[in-house]
Design a protein around this motif. Structure first.
Motif, mmCIF file in Angstrom:
data_model
loop_
_atom_site.group_PDB
_atom_site.id
_atom_site.type_symbol
_atom_site.label_atom_id
_atom_site.label_comp_id
_atom_site.label_asym_id
_atom_site.label_seq_id
_atom_site.Cartn_x
_atom_site.Cartn_y
_atom_site.Cartn_z
ATOM 1 N N ARG A 1 -6.954 9.081 -6.452
ATOM 2 C CA ARG A 1 -5.847 9.784 -5.792
ATOM 3 C C ARG A 1 -5.710 11.237 -6.247
ATOM 4 N NH1 ARG A 1 -1.213 4.933 -5.559
ATOM 5 N NH2 ARG A 1 -2.698 3.282 -5.006
ATOM 6 N N ARG A 2 -6.851 11.858 -6.537
ATOM 7 C CA ARG A 2 -6.867 13.265 -6.919
ATOM 8 C C ARG A 2 -7.408 14.089 -5.753
ATOM 9 N NH1 ARG A 2 -10.223 12.099 -12.389
ATOM 10 N NH2 ARG A 2 -11.659 11.532 -10.697
ATOM 11 N N THR B 1 1.746 16.011 -3.258
ATOM 12 C CA THR B 1 0.401 16.547 -2.989
ATOM 13 C C THR B 1 0.396 17.375 -1.711
ATOM 14 O OG1 THR B 1 -0.655 14.679 -4.104
ATOM 15 C CG2 THR B 1 -2.004 15.926 -2.550
ATOM 16 N N VAL C 1 2.510 11.216 -2.840
ATOM 17 C CA VAL C 1 1.866 11.643 -1.589
ATOM 18 C C VAL C 1 2.482 12.944 -1.091
ATOM 19 C CG1 VAL C 1 1.646 11.085 0.859
ATOM 20 C CG2 VAL C 1 1.096 9.360 -0.858
ATOM 21 N N SER D 1 -10.328 9.581 3.484
ATOM 22 C CA SER D 1 -9.312 10.170 2.622
ATOM 23 C C SER D 1 -9.690 11.568 2.129
ATOM 24 C CB SER D 1 -9.074 9.267 1.415
ATOM 25 O OG SER D 1 -8.096 9.823 0.568
ATOM 26 N N TYR E 1 -10.818 8.222 -5.088
ATOM 27 C CA TYR E 1 -10.309 6.872 -5.306
ATOM 28 C C TYR E 1 -9.251 6.816 -6.404
ATOM 29 C CZ TYR E 1 -14.521 5.744 -2.624
ATOM 30 O OH TYR E 1 -15.497 5.702 -1.665
ATOM 31 N N ASN F 1 -4.239 10.035 2.310
ATOM 32 C CA ASN F 1 -4.403 8.935 1.349
ATOM 33 C C ASN F 1 -5.045 7.741 2.038
ATOM 34 O OD1 ASN F 1 -2.025 8.751 2.910
ATOM 35 N ND2 ASN F 1 -1.073 7.325 1.466
ATOM 36 N N GLU G 1 0.857 -1.189 0.000
ATOM 37 C CA GLU G 1 0.000 0.000 0.000
ATOM 38 C C GLU G 1 0.892 1.237 0.000
ATOM 39 O OE1 GLU G 1 -4.223 -0.131 2.146
ATOM 40 O OE2 GLU G 1 -2.641 -0.836 3.473
ATOM 41 N N TYR G 2 0.893 1.962 -1.111
ATOM 42 C CA TYR G 2 1.723 3.173 -1.227
ATOM 43 C C TYR G 2 3.181 2.861 -0.869
ATOM 44 C CZ TYR G 2 -2.954 5.282 -0.876
ATOM 45 O OH TYR G 2 -4.275 5.594 -1.049
ATOM 46 N N LEU H 1 -8.230 12.473 -0.608
ATOM 47 C CA LEU H 1 -8.115 12.225 -2.041
ATOM 48 C C LEU H 1 -9.271 11.331 -2.482
ATOM 49 C CD1 LEU H 1 -4.297 11.366 -2.228
ATOM 50 C CD2 LEU H 1 -5.371 13.615 -2.428
ATOM 51 N N GLU I 1 4.741 6.186 -5.732
ATOM 52 C CA GLU I 1 3.571 6.439 -4.881
ATOM 53 C C GLU I 1 3.948 7.303 -3.676
ATOM 54 O OE1 GLU I 1 0.700 2.562 -5.376
ATOM 55 O OE2 GLU I 1 2.626 2.271 -4.367
#
Length: 677
Positions: free
Chosen positions: A358-359, A36, A33, A352, A356, A340, A23-24, A354, A29
């Motif tokens: 990831r925006r 962002t 993060v 989150s 789904y 995230n 995961e990330y 973000l 990735e």
């Protein structure tokens, strides 16, 4: 202690960021993060160094993932507050280890993790325990340490037998031959019969939790003396005994204290009063921490589907309001949960900022706009001073413990575990309706004999448990020229459950000029008349009085119901609790003349009581006011500014007109900077 002269550092916005195997966990990735975060001025990342991730199998320690996380954060200009898990092998991660073996297991984890990351350039601070707090639990480790605690408290087993058994109306247990024989079980002791063993157990657990957190803190400082230590309790808007909280003890080993606060924690306030909850919690923590910083360490960032007992979706406008009020109340940092969202572990797809894909969402943009405005237009609010009146509300862990033990579960708040809490919240809300923010202090931590430049007002809301020592401190406080309002059944019991009104000398009588003669459950609803104001609602009981030297200032159907003697006002009815269950308007009107001489905030608010939260900051060149409509309906407010000050709207918020009026849409916030021309 009056915190009206605390200066707060530069405000920071951050977020929990999640990294785990699968995961990330790729470089791309991880970089995405932190990119962002940097783009949205979120310059503090909370990273969880889960034990099972860094120690995947016995004897194997693997820091590769988090090494890459720390490097990427530093490259993007983001600092890390790292959550550690020395109790991570325990069944519940916010709890004290349940055995001594599990306690000692944490030592290697601490040594490995702290030593590895202490020189990382991105490291800013350590979170020594995530959401510490639990009800007293009969674990082997707790029982073991309780025996030693009892030995220290009583000295000899004979003294313990006297306190626990011989003074009880019934014999709950055969006398103990030694402290080693004590295998404590709450079920052995009936709170209706005798409270002392149960109160000892509650007090021990407050010490036990503080001891464990202090032990973890000492281990961290032994290896890394340079980075600050932090913790974030949850469930703070509740009976503190339910989580074994004693925050002033934590001040000894923490450099800052935060809070996890979600809608499920704010049930007592109801949906239309959530913003007031932030103001209350920050004052509660600040009162315990003195000059040390306070954070909001977890604030909901996204949708909740299944993790809490009800689903909800935070609104961007409301999130922005919670940020403004938190910062204006004195929170130095606000950390969102989370940036995230996870998809393979607990809380999958929830919280989150973000989407789904990831925006960034509107929620992320809304909170980013707040911190951008603070940094650009307000110099980060560095050095600002939250305005707090020369008024303190007293909170009593001993009272909360006794009410927790005596909880009847019949749905009557006045007989429940939250009676003191609800009374405290009722008075806090009534003062907020006047635009007044009080300090909050634990009874054993209040500066009873502090030297003050001006007289101080202490409000004692249904603090039912008061020791003879505490009563003496209260008398000394009044002798020093200060003022007191005593509300509810304050001072009616001591720690053992002894009922003070039946003593030959009622300890409060010298202060209040009267004594209770009975507490009666009226056959019909009654109201209290205080001066020329509107009648005040009373919860459940009427306390009947016999006046000696005091002046009757309140009545119920012609019967005396409150007194004043010198600088002490005594209203021994449950007014705060009743107010919190209805509307703060009448209690606010009743308190207004008592509070007016102790106000420090130069702004005066006129609004629908309970609808608006006002927080004021003193800046180097003027003031900043945050006026928040916490309801789902539009509100018209009037704000009277000090003479000569001109208001300038901050950011995109609405403005006050020349008369000081402004209409606020649902959940909107007006932020205004006030300066002399």
């Amino acid at each position: 202690m009056n915190d009206s002269q605390r200066h707060v550092g530069r405000r920071v916005l951050g977020a929990q960021v999640w990294f785990a195997p699968d995961e990330y966990d790729t470089d791309a990735e991880i970089d995405a993060v932190f990119d962002t975060m940097a783009q949205h001025q979120m310059l503090l990342a909370r990273v969880s160094l889960n034990w099972n991730y860094v120690n995947p199998s016995p004897g194997v320690w693997d820091f590769d993932l988090f090494d890459r996380v720390f490097v990427s954060a530093h490259r993007h200009g983001v600092q890390i507050t790292a959550t550690i898990w020395p109790q991570g092998k325990s069944a519940t991660l916010g709890n004290v280890p349940d055995t001594s073996e599990r306690w000692t297991m944490g030592e290697e984890y601490l040594t490995r993790v702290i030593e590895h990351f202490r020189h990382a350039p991105a490291l800013e601070s350590w979170v020594v325990m995530n959401e510490p707090g639990q009800p007293p639990a009969e674990t082997p480790f707790a029982r073991q340490r309780f025996r030693a605690w009892l030995s220290d408290r009583y000295g000899t087993i004979d003294e313990l037998n006297t306190a626990w058994i011989q003074r009880s109306a019934l014999t709950p247990h055969a006398p103990y031959a030694s402290f080693d024989e004590i295998e404590f079980r709450e079920s052995d002791f009936d709170p209706v019969v005798w409270l002392v063993p149960l109160m000892d157990w509650q007090e021990f657990w407050r010490d036990h939790l503080a001891w464990y957190m202090g032990w973890v803190s000492a281990q961290v400082r032994r290896i890394d003396p340079d980075h600050p230590l932090h913790a974030n309790p949850h469930g703070v808007i509740a009976n503190l005994a339910g989580h074994s909280f004693d925050f002033p003890q934590w001040r000894e080993f923490l450099d800052s204290l935060g809070v996890s606060i979600y809608p499920l924690h704010m049930r007592a306030f109801g949906a239309e009063r959530h913003t007031l909850a932030f103001s209350y919690v920050i004052e509660l923590l600040q009162g315990a921490m003195g000059s040390k910083p306070v954070w909001v360490t977890e604030l909901v960032g996204g949708h909740v589907h299944f993790s809490h007992d009800s689903a909800y979706s935070p609104d961007p406008i409301q999130l922005a309001q919670w940020l403004w009020v938190s910062y204006a109340s004195g929170a130095e940092r606000v950390v969102m949960w989370m940036l995230n969202g996870r998809w393979k572990a607990r809380e999958a797809g929830e919280f989150s900022l973000l989407d789904y894909l990831r925006r960034p969402t509107d929620r992320l943009r809304a909170i980013s706009d707040v911190i951008t405005c603070i940094n650009k237009d307000l110099d980060g609010l560095e050095g600002s001073e939250p305005m707090v009146a020369n008024v303190t509300l007293l909170v009593s862990p001993e009272t909360m413990s006794q009410q927790w033990i005596r909880e009847k579960g019949d749905g009557a708040p006045g007989r429940g575990k939250d009676a003191h809490l609800l009374s405290l919240l009722g008075v806090f809300e009534a003062l907020a309706a006047l635009g007044v923010t009080p300090a909050i202090a634990h009874a054993d931590d209040f500066g009873w004999e502090d030297s003050r430049a001006e007289p101080h007002l202490l409000i004692v809301p249904h603090v039912t448990v008061m020791s003879s020592e505490l009563l003496s401190r209260l008398q000394r406080f009044v002798q020093l020229g200060n003022h007191v309002v005593i509300e509810g059944h304050s001072g009616f019991y001591d720690r053992t459950g002894m009922f003070w009104p039946m003593e030959k000398v009622f300890p409060l009588e010298a202060l209040v000029g009267a004594r209770p003669i009975e507490i009666e459950l009226p056959a019909h609803d009654v109201e209290l008349l205080l001066g020329d104001g509107a009648p005040l609602s009373m919860h459940m009981w009427e306390t009947k009085l016999e006046i000696t030297t005091g002046e009757a200032i309140a009545s119920v159907e012609g019967r005396p119901a409150g007194t004043q003697q010198g600088t002490v006002v005594w209203l021994p009815q449950l007014l705060g609790l009743a107010s919190f269950q209805s509307s703060p308007q009448r209690l606010a009107e009743a308190l207004a003349p008592l509070v007016e001489p102790f106000r420090t905030d130069p702004f005066r608010l006129t609004s629908t009581p309970g609808a608006i939260v006002l927080r004021t900051l003193r800046l180097r060149d003027g003031y900043l006011t945050v006026v928040a409509n916490q309801t789902s309906e539009a509100q018209v407010v009037r704000l009277e500014a000090p003479a000569g000050f001109i208001g300038e709207s901050v950011g995109a918020s609405a403005k006050f007109d020349a008369q000081g009026d402004c209409e606020l849409s649902a959940h909107s916030t007006v932020v205004t900077r006030w300066r002399l021309p």
